[in-house]
Design an enzyme around this catalytic site. Structure first.
Site, PDB file in Angstrom:
ATOM      1  N   ASN A  83       0.856  -1.179   0.000  1.00  0.00           N
ATOM      2  CA  ASN A  83       0.000   0.000   0.000  1.00  0.00           C
ATOM      3  C   ASN A  83       0.901   1.241   0.000  1.00  0.00           C
ATOM      4  O   ASN A  83       1.486   1.581   1.025  1.00  0.00           O
ATOM      5  CB  ASN A  83      -0.885  -0.047   1.261  1.00  0.00           C
ATOM      6  CG  ASN A  83      -1.717   1.214   1.423  1.00  0.00           C
ATOM      7  OD1 ASN A  83      -1.811   2.026   0.502  1.00  0.00           O
ATOM      8  ND2 ASN A  83      -2.320   1.377   2.591  1.00  0.00           N
ATOM      9  N   LYS A  94       0.012   4.295  -0.411  1.00  0.00           N
ATOM     10  CA  LYS A  94      -0.662   5.490   0.120  1.00  0.00           C
ATOM     11  C   LYS A  94      -0.453   6.685  -0.819  1.00  0.00           C
ATOM     12  O   LYS A  94      -0.438   6.513  -2.028  1.00  0.00           O
ATOM     13  CB  LYS A  94      -0.164   5.762   1.549  1.00  0.00           C
ATOM     14  CG  LYS A  94      -0.260   4.501   2.424  1.00  0.00           C
ATOM     15  CD  LYS A  94      -0.085   4.772   3.879  1.00  0.00           C
ATOM     16  CE  LYS A  94      -0.218   3.451   4.641  1.00  0.00           C
ATOM     17  NZ  LYS A  94      -0.211   3.606   6.076  1.00  0.00           N
ATOM     18  N   HIS A 139      -9.720   1.724   4.880  1.00  0.00           N
ATOM     19  CA  HIS A 139      -8.459   1.884   5.608  1.00  0.00           C
ATOM     20  C   HIS A 139      -8.669   2.892   6.742  1.00  0.00           C
ATOM     21  O   HIS A 139      -9.423   3.856   6.583  1.00  0.00           O
ATOM     22  CB  HIS A 139      -7.377   2.370   4.641  1.00  0.00           C
ATOM     23  CG  HIS A 139      -6.001   2.319   5.242  1.00  0.00           C
ATOM     24  ND1 HIS A 139      -5.573   3.241   6.158  1.00  0.00           N
ATOM     25  CD2 HIS A 139      -4.982   1.435   5.086  1.00  0.00           C
ATOM     26  CE1 HIS A 139      -4.339   2.934   6.540  1.00  0.00           C
ATOM     27  NE2 HIS A 139      -3.960   1.841   5.912  1.00  0.00           N
ATOM     28  N   GLU A 175      -6.983   5.249   7.775  1.00  0.00           N
ATOM     29  CA  GLU A 175      -6.691   6.646   7.413  1.00  0.00           C
ATOM     30  C   GLU A 175      -7.893   7.281   6.728  1.00  0.00           C
ATOM     31  O   GLU A 175      -8.168   8.468   6.905  1.00  0.00           O
ATOM     32  CB  GLU A 175      -5.436   6.695   6.521  1.00  0.00           C
ATOM     33  CG  GLU A 175      -4.172   6.449   7.340  1.00  0.00           C
ATOM     34  CD  GLU A 175      -3.036   5.785   6.572  1.00  0.00           C
ATOM     35  OE1 GLU A 175      -3.096   5.697   5.339  1.00  0.00           O
ATOM     36  OE2 GLU A 175      -2.079   5.336   7.242  1.00  0.00           O
ATOM     37  N   GLU A 206      -5.747  -4.397  10.907  1.00  0.00           N
ATOM     38  CA  GLU A 206      -4.742  -3.350  11.075  1.00  0.00           C
ATOM     39  C   GLU A 206      -5.044  -2.546  12.337  1.00  0.00           C
ATOM     40  O   GLU A 206      -5.829  -1.596  12.299  1.00  0.00           O
ATOM     41  CB  GLU A 206      -4.770  -2.402   9.865  1.00  0.00           C
ATOM     42  CG  GLU A 206      -4.405  -3.067   8.556  1.00  0.00           C
ATOM     43  CD  GLU A 206      -3.785  -2.067   7.592  1.00  0.00           C
ATOM     44  OE1 GLU A 206      -2.644  -2.303   7.190  1.00  0.00           O
ATOM     45  OE2 GLU A 206      -4.418  -1.054   7.274  1.00  0.00           O
ATOM     46  N   GLY A 255       2.210   2.600  10.823  1.00  0.00           N
ATOM     47  CA  GLY A 255       3.205   3.659  10.637  1.00  0.00           C
ATOM     48  C   GLY A 255       3.918   4.077  11.901  1.00  0.00           C
ATOM     49  O   GLY A 255       4.559   5.128  11.947  1.00  0.00           O
ATOM     50  N   SER A 281       3.085  -1.774  10.654  1.00  0.00           N
ATOM     51  CA  SER A 281       4.525  -1.829  10.923  1.00  0.00           C
ATOM     52  C   SER A 281       5.172  -3.177  10.620  1.00  0.00           C
ATOM     53  O   SER A 281       6.108  -3.594  11.305  1.00  0.00           O
ATOM     54  CB  SER A 281       4.819  -1.406  12.377  1.00  0.00           C
ATOM     55  OG  SER A 281       4.428  -0.071  12.588  1.00  0.00           O
ATOM     56  N   GLY A 337       4.776   1.432   4.902  1.00  0.00           N
ATOM     57  CA  GLY A 337       6.141   1.976   4.824  1.00  0.00           C
ATOM     58  C   GLY A 337       7.172   1.038   4.213  1.00  0.00           C
ATOM     59  O   GLY A 337       7.930   1.433   3.313  1.00  0.00           O
TER      60      GLY A 337
HETATM   61  P1  PGA Z   1       2.578   0.497   7.784  1.00  0.00           P
HETATM   62  O1  PGA Z   1       1.133   0.739   7.126  1.00  0.00           O
HETATM   63  O2  PGA Z   1       3.089  -0.803   7.263  1.00  0.00           O
HETATM   64  O3  PGA Z   1       3.399   1.682   7.345  1.00  0.00           O
HETATM   65  O4  PGA Z   1       2.376   0.465   9.270  1.00  0.00           O
HETATM   66  C1  PGA Z   1       0.238  -0.321   6.945  1.00  0.00           C
HETATM   67  C2  PGA Z   1      -1.035   0.189   6.311  1.00  0.00           C
HETATM   68  O5  PGA Z   1      -1.472   1.292   6.653  1.00  0.00           O
HETATM   69  O6  PGA Z   1      -1.643  -0.474   5.458  1.00  0.00           O
END
Ligand code: PGA
Length: 248
Positions: free
Chosen positions: A7, A9, A92, A94, A163, A169, A210, A232
């Protein structure tokens, strides 16, 4: 088969996406793991072209719940299919946080995706406050029931991404055993919502938050973890490939 999803983003435009692809395509991947790249909408078309005959699939980060009409700024599932997209991230955290997405909008999007034979990657997860109040199970059940209302898969599949919001993140992933426990809880909820046969045959439950090249193996060995949604660590082709290999 396990599935590993990148992903990106709002991080990579066309130029960075193509730079990733140049490096990524040099890596030898086994056919035993399904791999999906999810670039920004604006890079979908170029990423598809750059993938060429590569078995890696293409996903999108969101979609609207109608196929066509006067909906300024929205993207229809038909438009995504035209570009070779086969799955879409829905709900998601976010988007739930910044765009005020609700279980009802998640539901409308999932129903319309399935109608168009695109695979939803439905995100669920609790906040840190909810976890501290022991509300993890309750919150996730609500998200699953709301998001999957009226859904019958009819042979299609979906992925549910667990998640935990506090793990996204932050460099602070869930403990693999804790994630495994929540995945089993999700599976039990899905058995009630979709029926036991569909829940076990047509749904993969993947972990996100993460995940990186160092910790992927410890999650991948949890039997309840069917793959990853990676943010990330998916921006670096070498690191992303290590995560895929942890699932082989
Ligand atoms: P992350 O994000 O691996 O940076 O923690 C995961 C996601 O939001 O899908």
């Amino acid at each position: 088969m396990k599935i590993v999803i990148a992903n990106w983003k709002m991080k990579y435009g066309v130029k960075e996406s193509l730079a990733f692809l140049r490096e990524f395509k040099k890596q030898k991947l086994s056919a035993g793991v399904e791999t999906v790249l999810v670039p920004s909408f604006t890079a979908l078309s170029e990423v598809k072209k750059a993938l060429g005959k590569n078995a890696t699939k293409l996903g999108a980060q969101d979609v609207f719940w109608r196929d066509t009409g006067a909906f300024t700024g929205e993207i229809s599932p038909l438009m995504l299919k035209e570009l070779g997209v086969s799955c879409v991230i829905i709900g998601h955290s976010e988007r739930r946080q910044w765009l005020k997405e609700t279980d009802a909008t998640v539901n409308a999007k999932i129903l319309n995706l399935l109608k168009n034979h695109l695979m939803p990657i439905m995100c669920v997860g609790e906040t840190w406050q909810e976890r501290n109040k022991n509300l993890t199970g309750k919150v996730i059940s609500r998200q699953l029931r709301g998001g999957l209302k009226g859904v019958t898969l009819n042979g299609q599949s979906i992925a549910v991404a667990y998640e935990p919001v506090w793990a996204i993140g932050t460099g602070r992933p869930a403990a693999p055993q804790d994630a495994g426990e929540v995945h089993r809880l999700i599976r039990r909820d899905l058995e009630k919502i979709l029926g036991p046969r569909v829940a076990s045959n047509n749904v993969r439950i993947i972990y996100g938050g993460s995940v990186n090249a160092q910790n992927a193996a410890s999650f991948a060995t949890e039997p309840a973890v069917d793959g990853f949604l990676v943010g990330g660590a998916s921006l670096d082709p070498k690191e992303f490939v290590k995560i895929i290999k942890a699932c082989e």
